[in-house]
Write a protein that holds these residues in place. Structure first.
Motif, short mmCIF file in Angstrom:
data_model
loop_
_atom_site.label_atom_id
_atom_site.label_comp_id
_atom_site.label_asym_id
_atom_site.label_seq_id
_atom_site.Cartn_x
_atom_site.Cartn_y
_atom_site.Cartn_z
N ASP A 239 0.85 -1.18 0.00
CA ASP A 239 0.00 0.00 0.00
C ASP A 239 0.89 1.23 0.00
O ASP A 239 2.11 1.13 -0.09
CB ASP A 239 -0.95 -0.01 1.21
CG ASP A 239 -0.22 -0.13 2.54
OD1 ASP A 239 0.90 0.43 2.67
OD2 ASP A 239 -0.75 -0.77 3.47
N SER A 240 0.28 2.39 0.10
CA SER A 240 1.03 3.64 -0.03
C SER A 240 1.52 4.21 1.30
O SER A 240 1.99 5.34 1.35
CB SER A 240 0.15 4.70 -0.73
OG SER A 240 -1.03 4.93 0.03
N ASN A 241 1.44 3.43 2.37
CA ASN A 241 1.83 3.93 3.69
C ASN A 241 3.30 3.61 3.96
O ASN A 241 3.66 2.45 4.21
CB ASN A 241 0.95 3.28 4.76
CG ASN A 241 1.23 3.84 6.15
OD1 ASN A 241 2.14 4.65 6.32
ND2 ASN A 241 0.46 3.41 7.13
N PRO A 242 4.20 4.60 3.93
CA PRO A 242 5.63 4.34 4.13
C PRO A 242 5.98 3.92 5.55
O PRO A 242 7.11 3.50 5.80
CB PRO A 242 6.28 5.68 3.77
CG PRO A 242 5.23 6.69 4.04
CD PRO A 242 3.93 6.03 3.69
N LEU A 243 5.04 4.05 6.47
CA LEU A 243 5.30 3.59 7.84
C LEU A 243 5.22 2.07 7.93
O LEU A 243 5.70 1.48 8.90
CB LEU A 243 4.30 4.22 8.81
CG LEU A 243 4.26 5.74 8.86
CD1 LEU A 243 3.25 6.23 9.88
CD2 LEU A 243 5.64 6.32 9.15
N THR A 244 4.64 1.44 6.90
CA THR A 244 4.48 -0.01 6.92
C THR A 244 4.98 -0.70 5.66
O THR A 244 5.16 -1.92 5.67
CB THR A 244 2.98 -0.38 7.10
OG1 THR A 244 2.23 0.14 5.98
CG2 THR A 244 2.42 0.21 8.39
N ASN A 245 5.22 0.04 4.57
CA ASN A 245 5.56 -0.62 3.30
C ASN A 245 7.05 -0.69 3.02
O ASN A 245 7.47 -1.17 1.96
CB ASN A 245 4.82 0.05 2.13
CG ASN A 245 5.33 1.45 1.82
OD1 ASN A 245 6.37 1.89 2.30
ND2 ASN A 245 4.57 2.18 1.01
N THR A 246 7.87 -0.22 3.95
CA THR A 246 9.32 -0.18 3.74
C THR A 246 10.03 -0.62 5.01
O THR A 246 9.60 -0.27 6.12
CB THR A 246 9.79 1.24 3.35
OG1 THR A 246 9.02 1.69 2.22
CG2 THR A 246 11.26 1.27 3.00
N ARG A 247 11.13 -1.33 4.86
CA ARG A 247 11.86 -1.89 6.00
C ARG A 247 13.19 -1.14 6.22
O ARG A 247 13.93 -0.88 5.28
CB ARG A 247 12.15 -3.37 5.78
CG ARG A 247 13.02 -4.02 6.86
CD ARG A 247 13.31 -5.48 6.56
NE ARG A 247 12.13 -6.31 6.76
CZ ARG A 247 11.39 -6.81 5.78
NH1 ARG A 247 11.71 -6.55 4.51
NH2 ARG A 247 10.33 -7.55 6.05
#
Length: 308
Positions: A239-247
């Protein structure tokens, strides 16, 4: 995939400007020519010293590790390409563009193509049908994982992309604006011409320089880079939420140094304007907001393999 939770809550919607205020972001956003040059010189020193040992040492116990480090230093030229494509490696934009092109040449990327491709990735990270990186599917079984980590998929993709761009077949490249396509084509053709000249010089002098000093080392360095880059989004939310879509992956200093702090990837995606040298500080200020922070790449890949 199980991830180490480092956040109070994973919000489906977010306002990045509410996390860092304007003075904080202004401080972190400060670009620096000298910080970029020191980093670049350090990277080149690793490349030159390991390359010297690879070509001159008589002991294979020295030559093989030197070759691996030398190869990774070439593959890791992706890092200054990436940073300079954001124009955050240096304060001077001409220097950013020059370093990006040369780093792309050494790492088998084209900077003019990559800058536009990567900009689209940031705009629509992890959004299916919009993020161009999702055209390269993530591994779903052990066979696909080996093909990805080995660099085989990457080599095939690079040869196909360079051929497609050089021949002007850009119909499916939605991330390339019409008025930028001629520039990208010229840049790619020039880059392929440089490779052709390097091959010609090797043949003229009857020396395997192109193979031993670039192609073989880069091929051996790619698996290490693939090991790092596969961790950036695999197993994160689509999804488009960078708080959850990137490590973000916490790792050793030598690795962070060679890839210009790319492991702080969640911080980078949330604020792409922050230069590489400020990402560790940004991590300290932002880490409580992220969902996916892992303690080491081995943990990430163990989870990836377990998920099959």
């Amino acid at each position: 995939m199980n991830s180490q939770v480092k956040t109070k809550s994973a919000k489906s919607s977010y306002k990045s400007k509410q996390i860092l205020n304007s003075p904080e972001l202004k401080t972190l956003n400060a670009r620096s020519d000298w910080r970029g040059l020191i980093q670049l010189v350090g990277h080149i020193c690793v490349m030159v010293s390991s390359g010297y040992l690879w070509t001159t040492a008589d002991n294979w116990l020295i030559k093989i590790p030197a070759l691996i480090i030398y190869g990774f230093s070439f593959a890791a030229m992706f890092a200054p390409l990436h940073e300079s494509s954001h124009r955050t490696a240096f304060a001077n934009n001409r220097l950013n563009d020059l370093v990006a092109w040369i780093a792309g040449l050494l790492s088998f990327y084209n900077s003019d193509f990559y800058r536009r491709y990567h900009k689209w990735h940031h705009r629509y990270a992890q959004v299916k049908g919009k993020d161009p990186e999702l055209e390269d599917t993530k591994p779903t079984n052990f066979k696909e994982y080996v093909a990805e980590i080995s660099g085989l998929n990457w080599w095939i993709g690079k040869f196909k992309t360079h051929y497609r761009v050089a021949t002007g077949k850009l119909e499916d490249c939605f991330y390339l604006a019409e008025d930028a396509r001629d520039e990208v084509i010229r840049s790619t053709r020039l880059q392929l011409g440089v490779y052709g000249m390097a091959i010609a010089i090797s043949l003229i002098f009857h020396q395997p320089w192109f193979l031993t000093l670039w192609l073989l080392p880069l091929a051996l360095g790619q698996p290490i880079l693939r090991f790092i880059l596969l961790a950036e989004h695999t197993g994160c939310t689509n999804d488009s939420n960078p708080l959850t879509n990137t490590r973000t992956t916490l790792t050793w200093f030598p690795l962070k140094f060679m890839v210009w702090n790319i492991p702080f990837h969640a911080e980078h995606h949330l604020y792409p304007s922050i230069p590489f040298h400020a990402l560790p500080q940004a991590h300290q200020q932002l880490k409580e907001n992220f969902t996916v922070i892992e303690s080491g790449y081995l943990k990430v890949h163990r989870d990836i393999l377990t998920s099959f």
